[in-house]
Design a protein around this motif. Structure first.
Motif, PDB file in Angstrom:
ATOM      1  N   SER A   1       0.827  -1.213   0.000  1.00 50.21           N
ATOM      2  CA  SER A   1       0.000   0.000   0.000  1.00 50.21           C
ATOM      3  C   SER A   1       0.857   1.258   0.000  1.00 50.21           C
ATOM      4  O   SER A   1       0.659   2.177   0.803  1.00 50.21           O
ATOM      5  N   LEU A   2       1.787   1.295  -0.907  1.00 44.06           N
ATOM      6  CA  LEU A   2       2.728   2.416  -0.952  1.00 44.06           C
ATOM      7  C   LEU A   2       2.014   3.727  -1.272  1.00 44.06           C
ATOM      8  O   LEU A   2       1.034   3.759  -2.035  1.00 44.06           O
ATOM      9  N   LYS A   3       2.540   4.785  -0.673  1.00 43.10           N
ATOM     10  CA  LYS A   3       1.976   6.125  -0.847  1.00 43.10           C
ATOM     11  C   LYS A   3       3.051   7.047  -1.424  1.00 43.10           C
ATOM     12  O   LYS A   3       4.250   6.783  -1.259  1.00 43.10           O
ATOM     13  N   PRO A   4       2.648   8.130  -2.052  1.00 44.41           N
ATOM     14  CA  PRO A   4       3.651   9.069  -2.584  1.00 44.41           C
ATOM     15  C   PRO A   4       4.611   9.561  -1.507  1.00 44.41           C
ATOM     16  O   PRO A   4       5.801   9.778  -1.792  1.00 44.41           O
ATOM     17  N   GLU A   5       4.146   9.692  -0.283  1.00 44.47           N
ATOM     18  CA  GLU A   5       5.027  10.151   0.796  1.00 44.47           C
ATOM     19  C   GLU A   5       6.049   9.112   1.229  1.00 44.47           C
ATOM     20  O   GLU A   5       6.925   9.413   2.049  1.00 44.47           O
ATOM     21  N   ASP A   6       5.964   7.918   0.701  1.00 42.65           N
ATOM     22  CA  ASP A   6       6.988   6.898   0.954  1.00 42.65           C
ATOM     23  C   ASP A   6       8.184   7.068   0.024  1.00 42.65           C
ATOM     24  O   ASP A   6       9.196   6.365   0.169  1.00 42.65           O
TER      25      ASP A   6
END
Length: 114
Positions: free
Chosen positions: A83-88
């Motif tokens: 569930s990767l997010k742009p903030e990762d």
């Protein structure tokens, strides 16, 4: 000489997964503590996940999404990122401790973007 190498980074879309690997060599000793850190542009390096004496800990920002899998591969640590997010988005580094010395890898880039 201890050598630490990370791999597995890449460009993914939000919601996708990546699995990072950290392999160390050049020592006959086993690391007593290993950790994943990340550093985004303009930000300080932060601890994401660690394993010390078999106990795993995670930063609040990744709890429930990132795990260090229980795979008994010699001198290797993984980071499963779901569930990767742009903030990762960041460069992810592996740090290992052998005795009183810490060793870092060169990092692997993770970019989460549409």
């Amino acid at each position: 000489q201890v050598h630490v190498v990370e791999s597995g980074g890449g460009l993914v879309q939000p919601g996708e997964s990546l699995r990072l690997s950290c392999v160390y060599s050049g020592t006959r000793f086993t690391s007593t503590a290993m950790g994943w850190y990340r550093q985004a542009p303009g930000k300080q390096r932060e601890l994401v996940a660690s394993i010390i004496g078999g106990k795993r800990d995670y930063a609040d920002s990744v709890k429930g999404r990132f795990t260090i899998p229980r795979e008994n591969v010699k001198n290797t640590m993984y980071l499963q990122m779901n569930s990767l997010k742009p903030e990762d988005t960041a460069t992810y580094y592996c740090k290992i401790r052998i005795g009183s010395e810490n060793y870092w890898g060169q990092g692997t880039q993770v970019t989460v973007s549409t």
